[in-house]
Design a protein around this motif. Structure first.
Motif, PDB file in Angstrom:
ATOM      1  N   ALA A   1      19.406   2.591   6.870  1.00 22.05           N
ATOM      2  CA  ALA A   1      18.246   2.574   7.778  1.00 22.05           C
ATOM      3  C   ALA A   1      17.018   2.392   6.900  1.00 22.05           C
ATOM      4  CB  ALA A   1      18.148   3.873   8.563  1.00 22.05           C
TER       5      ALA A   1
ATOM      6  N   THR B   1      17.036  12.952  11.663  1.00 24.32           N
ATOM      7  CA  THR B   1      17.211  12.428  10.299  1.00 24.32           C
ATOM      8  C   THR B   1      15.867  11.866   9.863  1.00 24.32           C
ATOM      9  OG1 THR B   1      17.772  10.168  10.963  1.00 24.32           O
ATOM     10  CG2 THR B   1      19.618  11.696  10.728  1.00 24.32           C
TER      11      THR B   1
ATOM     12  N   TYR C   1      23.783   9.999   8.800  1.00 28.07           N
ATOM     13  CA  TYR C   1      25.114   9.603   9.240  1.00 28.07           C
ATOM     14  C   TYR C   1      25.968   9.020   8.109  1.00 28.07           C
ATOM     15  CZ  TYR C   1      24.434  10.514  14.217  1.00 28.07           C
ATOM     16  OH  TYR C   1      24.252  11.124  15.437  1.00 28.07           O
TER      17      TYR C   1
ATOM     18  N   ASP D   1      18.871  -1.399  -4.097  1.00 30.83           N
ATOM     19  CA  ASP D   1      18.609  -2.058  -2.817  1.00 30.83           C
ATOM     20  C   ASP D   1      19.854  -2.770  -2.287  1.00 30.83           C
ATOM     21  OD1 ASP D   1      17.632  -3.412  -0.677  1.00 30.83           O
ATOM     22  OD2 ASP D   1      16.256  -4.692  -1.813  1.00 30.83           O
ATOM     23  N   ALA D   2      20.449  -2.198  -1.259  1.00 28.73           N
ATOM     24  CA  ALA D   2      21.688  -2.747  -0.687  1.00 28.73           C
ATOM     25  C   ALA D   2      21.504  -4.163  -0.155  1.00 28.73           C
ATOM     26  CB  ALA D   2      22.181  -1.851   0.451  1.00 28.73           C
TER      27      ALA D   2
ATOM     28  N   PHE E   1      19.470   4.126  -1.703  1.00 26.70           N
ATOM     29  CA  PHE E   1      18.205   3.804  -2.375  1.00 26.70           C
ATOM     30  C   PHE E   1      17.409   5.092  -2.470  1.00 26.70           C
ATOM     31  CE2 PHE E   1      14.856   0.147  -2.323  1.00 26.70           C
ATOM     32  CZ  PHE E   1      14.822   0.193  -3.690  1.00 26.70           C
ATOM     33  N   GLU E   2      17.546   5.799  -3.575  1.00 36.43           N
ATOM     34  CA  GLU E   2      16.923   7.123  -3.699  1.00 36.43           C
ATOM     35  C   GLU E   2      16.151   7.234  -5.007  1.00 36.43           C
ATOM     36  OE1 GLU E   2      16.879   9.185  -1.287  1.00 36.43           O
ATOM     37  OE2 GLU E   2      18.431   8.345   0.018  1.00 36.43           O
TER      38      GLU E   2
ATOM     39  N   VAL F   1      20.093  12.368  16.538  1.00 33.97           N
ATOM     40  CA  VAL F   1      20.051  13.560  15.671  1.00 33.97           C
ATOM     41  C   VAL F   1      18.779  13.487  14.834  1.00 33.97           C
ATOM     42  CG1 VAL F   1      22.556  13.948  15.485  1.00 33.97           C
ATOM     43  CG2 VAL F   1      21.431  12.369  13.897  1.00 33.97           C
TER      44      VAL F   1
ATOM     45  N   LYS G   1      19.373  -3.877  17.166  1.00 32.58           N
ATOM     46  CA  LYS G   1      20.704  -3.285  17.360  1.00 32.58           C
ATOM     47  C   LYS G   1      21.602  -4.216  18.176  1.00 32.58           C
ATOM     48  CE  LYS G   1      20.279   0.614  15.107  1.00 32.58           C
ATOM     49  NZ  LYS G   1      21.011   0.760  13.837  1.00 32.58           N
TER      50      LYS G   1
ATOM     51  N   SER H   1      23.595   8.436   1.339  1.00 30.39           N
ATOM     52  CA  SER H   1      22.978   9.629   0.755  1.00 30.39           C
ATOM     53  C   SER H   1      22.463  10.660   1.732  1.00 30.39           C
ATOM     54  CB  SER H   1      21.817   9.193  -0.151  1.00 30.39           C
ATOM     55  OG  SER H   1      20.903   8.421   0.595  1.00 30.39           O
ATOM     56  N   THR H   2      22.206  10.256   2.976  1.00 31.90           N
ATOM     57  CA  THR H   2      21.633  11.195   3.953  1.00 31.90           C
ATOM     58  C   THR H   2      22.198  10.870   5.337  1.00 31.90           C
ATOM     59  OG1 THR H   2      19.753   9.708   4.308  1.00 31.90           O
ATOM     60  CG2 THR H   2      19.405  11.475   2.727  1.00 31.90           C
TER      61      THR H   2
ATOM     62  N   SER I   1      25.527   2.150   7.118  1.00 35.60           N
ATOM     63  CA  SER I   1      24.620   3.163   7.685  1.00 35.60           C
ATOM     64  C   SER I   1      23.248   3.118   7.005  1.00 35.60           C
ATOM     65  CB  SER I   1      25.267   4.557   7.528  1.00 35.60           C
ATOM     66  OG  SER I   1      24.537   5.530   8.233  1.00 35.60           O
TER      67      SER I   1
ATOM     68  N   LYS J   1      24.955   9.612  18.825  1.00 36.05           N
ATOM     69  CA  LYS J   1      23.913  10.379  19.531  1.00 36.05           C
ATOM     70  C   LYS J   1      22.635  10.497  18.692  1.00 36.05           C
ATOM     71  CE  LYS J   1      23.831  14.887  19.733  1.00 36.05           C
ATOM     72  NZ  LYS J   1      22.972  15.632  18.790  1.00 36.05           N
TER      73      LYS J   1
ATOM     74  N   GLY K   1      24.390   3.181   2.511  1.00 34.11           N
ATOM     75  CA  GLY K   1      23.460   4.174   3.075  1.00 34.11           C
ATOM     76  C   GLY K   1      24.126   5.538   3.066  1.00 34.11           C
TER      77      GLY K   1
ATOM     78  N   THR L   1      24.889   2.424  15.744  1.00 36.28           N
ATOM     79  CA  THR L   1      23.786   2.054  16.623  1.00 36.28           C
ATOM     80  C   THR L   1      23.358   3.225  17.485  1.00 36.28           C
ATOM     81  OG1 THR L   1      23.012   0.329  18.141  1.00 36.28           O
ATOM     82  CG2 THR L   1      25.126   1.315  18.658  1.00 36.28           C
TER      83      THR L   1
HETATM   84  P1  NAD Z   1      18.852   8.146   7.179  1.00 37.66           P
HETATM   85  O1  NAD Z   1      17.410   7.864   6.982  1.00 37.66           O
HETATM   86  O2  NAD Z   1      19.302   9.554   7.142  1.00 37.66           O
HETATM   87  O3  NAD Z   1      19.734   7.353   6.084  1.00 37.66           O
HETATM   88  C1  NAD Z   1      19.432   6.067   5.668  1.00 37.66           C
HETATM   89  C2  NAD Z   1      20.261   5.678   4.467  1.00 37.66           C
HETATM   90  O4  NAD Z   1      19.940   4.322   4.115  1.00 37.66           O
HETATM   91  C3  NAD Z   1      19.993   6.521   3.206  1.00 37.66           C
HETATM   92  O5  NAD Z   1      21.221   6.727   2.517  1.00 37.66           O
HETATM   93  C4  NAD Z   1      19.089   5.610   2.363  1.00 37.66           C
HETATM   94  O6  NAD Z   1      19.157   5.832   0.963  1.00 37.66           O
HETATM   95  C5  NAD Z   1      19.712   4.278   2.725  1.00 37.66           C
HETATM   96  N1  NAD Z   1      18.821   3.143   2.447  1.00 37.66           N
HETATM   97  C6  NAD Z   1      17.594   2.873   2.950  1.00 37.66           C
HETATM   98  N2  NAD Z   1      17.139   1.711   2.454  1.00 37.66           N
HETATM   99  C7  NAD Z   1      18.095   1.238   1.613  1.00 37.66           C
HETATM  100  C8  NAD Z   1      18.232   0.078   0.802  1.00 37.66           C
HETATM  101  N3  NAD Z   1      17.291  -0.858   0.764  1.00 37.66           N
HETATM  102  N4  NAD Z   1      19.342  -0.026   0.042  1.00 37.66           N
HETATM  103  C9  NAD Z   1      20.324   0.915   0.046  1.00 37.66           C
HETATM  104  N5  NAD Z   1      20.269   1.995   0.838  1.00 37.66           N
HETATM  105  C10 NAD Z   1      19.178   2.150   1.612  1.00 37.66           C
HETATM  106  O7  NAD Z   1      19.249   7.403   8.535  1.00 37.66           O
HETATM  107  P2  NAD Z   1      20.268   7.731   9.725  1.00 37.66           P
HETATM  108  O8  NAD Z   1      19.496   8.291  10.857  1.00 37.66           O
HETATM  109  O9  NAD Z   1      21.486   8.422   9.231  1.00 37.66           O
HETATM  110  O10 NAD Z   1      20.645   6.243  10.159  1.00 37.66           O
HETATM  111  C11 NAD Z   1      21.802   5.565   9.738  1.00 37.66           C
HETATM  112  C12 NAD Z   1      22.244   4.622  10.845  1.00 37.66           C
HETATM  113  O11 NAD Z   1      22.592   5.396  12.011  1.00 37.66           O
HETATM  114  C13 NAD Z   1      21.144   3.639  11.289  1.00 37.66           C
HETATM  115  O12 NAD Z   1      21.724   2.402  11.592  1.00 37.66           O
HETATM  116  C14 NAD Z   1      20.620   4.284  12.561  1.00 37.66           C
HETATM  117  O13 NAD Z   1      20.026   3.373  13.448  1.00 37.66           O
HETATM  118  C15 NAD Z   1      21.916   4.861  13.125  1.00 37.66           C
HETATM  119  N6  NAD Z   1      21.717   5.901  14.156  1.00 37.66           N
HETATM  120  C16 NAD Z   1      20.875   6.937  13.922  1.00 37.66           C
HETATM  121  C17 NAD Z   1      20.674   7.874  14.948  1.00 37.66           C
HETATM  122  C18 NAD Z   1      19.725   9.045  14.753  1.00 37.66           C
HETATM  123  O14 NAD Z   1      19.380   9.693  15.752  1.00 37.66           O
HETATM  124  N7  NAD Z   1      19.340   9.363  13.548  1.00 37.66           N
HETATM  125  C19 NAD Z   1      21.375   7.763  16.159  1.00 37.66           C
HETATM  126  C20 NAD Z   1      22.283   6.726  16.323  1.00 37.66           C
HETATM  127  C21 NAD Z   1      22.445   5.776  15.318  1.00 37.66           C
END
Ligand code: NAD
Length: 388
Positions: A140, A273, A53, A111-112, A74-75, A271, A244, A50-51, A138, A269, A48, A224
């Motif tokens: 999501a 996204t 966290y 697809d991871a 997955f982009e 953020v 989670k 590319s974007t 990471s 925290k 995960g 998480t």
């Molecule tokens: P995001 O949407 O920015 O990033 C998701 C990533 O997953 C991307 O790189 C995407 O390409 C990849 N992805 C999605 N489906 C995929 C697949 N099938 N195969 C391969 N890659 C795949 O999400 P984020 O907000 O950075 O979340 C990442 C983690 O951090 C999650 O577990 C989320 O629960 C956790 N988190 C997020 C927050 C928040 O506020 N955003 C807070 C705490 C924890």
């Protein structure tokens, strides 16, 4: 073509290549300016990548600790008159900069959750860094196909047990209203755990271990959100929270098999996204949090959070909570910040939103995810979406 944002609900269907590259560069600059981060873990796999966290983790390990990285995401690539997804542009911008700095940066697109992509990543590791010292999980996603039986599961972001009524925000119009979300069925609950729980994390560790590409003493992290009581009814105590909680189970299982630092859940925290903007109630909480944390001088986006994780929390004896998690949500969940958020939440309505919360900054952060609204980028320039 001239690339402009096209917003549909909580996603933007276009992305700006120059804006995304500038975004990646700003995040790199943030880490470089703060100086090196001591770490022995220099061969890193980011799932995960590319974007959000995951991208921040790839940037912090590469530019803070000279790590070589394999990323999986997955982009969508670009076409003649169609932009790529933001993460695709982020990946290319990251690779160019990491390679220029002398680092290995290989991205596997696909697809991871599938066996095929796990095998492709293992081949990429064998052909480059040999073994992995650190895995950051990471991903999501709203959907996952189980590689064993081919069944596709969809997550449902719903409360558990009883319906929940809460304030919510239409980030397009700025209207604060009440929504009621019906509780999840047992099947929806189980599907959400299947998609966002710890099973795929365990499958990655198993596949990497069986392939002999895990270094002795490897570490893995999975992110998480526990969050504020304000979002608990829809998040922590709902389907996503159950998924989670399954990460804690998976972490304990990985530790039992591979050692005490082989798996830690990291609480981060809230953020802005792509993943978080799709969760009901969370955008309203986000607009409040942005305002309050900025007023307190404690504002953090993904790069600041992940920089703090690696620079401060993963050094020396790692401090863990009673569920063996690493906590970087300490500022957000501090009593002072939560007291202020709860006070404002109770008063919040459409009329006082601009006083108590910061919707313009939330919108700006959202557009930034897709490379828009970034200073120094000429958005009137004709850009080929395939050129990076
Ligand atoms: P995001 O949407 O920015 O990033 C998701 C990533 O997953 C991307 O790189 C995407 O390409 C990849 N992805 C999605 N489906 C995929 C697949 N099938 N195969 C391969 N890659 C795949 O999400 P984020 O907000 O950075 O979340 C990442 C983690 O951090 C999650 O577990 C989320 O629960 C956790 N988190 C997020 C927050 C928040 O506020 N955003 C807070 C705490 C924890």
């Amino acid at each position: 073509m001239i690339i402009e944002p096209k917003i549909r609900g909580f996603i933007c269907t276009t992305a700006h290549p120059v804006g995304c590259a500038t975004n990646v560069q700003r995040q790199i600059d943030h880490v470089v300016v703060k100086g090196p981060i001591p770490s022995e873990r220099r061969r890193v796999l980011v799932l995960g990548c590319s974007t959000g966290y995951g991208l921040a983790s790839r940037i912090v390990t590469t530019f803070g600790s000279d790590a070589d990285t394999i990323g999986v995401s997955f982009e969508k690539p670009p076409a003649e008159n169609k932009t790529a997804s933001a993460g695709w542009y982020n990946n290319r911008a990251f690779e160019q900069r990491a390679k220029a700095a002398g680092r290995v940066a290989i991205t596997v697109e696909g697809d991871a959750f599938s066996d095929a992509i796990k095998a492709e990543a293992i081949e990429a590791i064998r052909g480059s860094v040999g073994q992995i010292d650190l895995i950051v999980y990471s991903v999501a996603s709203p959907v996952r196909t189980d590689p064993k039986d081919g069944v596709t599961y969809r997550s449902a972001i719903k409360p558990y047990g009883a319906a929940v009524t809460s304030k919510t925000l239409n980030t397009g119009t700025g209207e604060v209203s009440e929504i009621s979300v019906e509780p999840a069925s047992e099947e929806e609950m189980a599907s959400t755990v299947k998609v966002m729980g710890g099973e795929d994390w365990e499958l990655w560790i198993k596949a990497l271990s069986e392939a002999g590409v895990l270094a002795d003493g490897f570490q893995s992290l999975n992110y998480t959100y526990l969050g504020s009581e304000l979002t608990w009814p829809i998040y922590h105590k709902g389907t996503l929270g159950m998924a989670k909680a399954d990460l804690d189970r998976a972490a304990a299982a990985i530790r039992a098999a591979h050692g005490e630092h082989a798996a830690h859940v990291v609480a981060l925290k809230a953020v802005v996204t792509q993943a978080s903007s799709a969760i009901p109630v969370v955008p309203l909480y986000g607009t409040l949090l942005i305002k309050v944390e900025d007023e307190m001088g404690l504002g953090e986006g993904p790069i600041q959070q992940i920089d703090r994780l690696f620079r401060a929390k993963l050094q020396g004896d790692i401090a863990l909570d009673d569920a063996a998690r690493i906590r970087v949500d300490d500022w957000e969940l501090s009593e002072t910040m939560q007291a202020e958020l709860k006070k404002r939440w109770a008063e919040l309505n459409t009329e006082n939103l601009s006083l108590l919360a910061d919707l313009p900054k939330y919108r700006q952060e959202f557009l930034k995810l897709f490379g828009f609204g970034i200073g120094g980028v000429d958005y009137s320039a004709d850009v080929d979406p395939r050129e990076v």
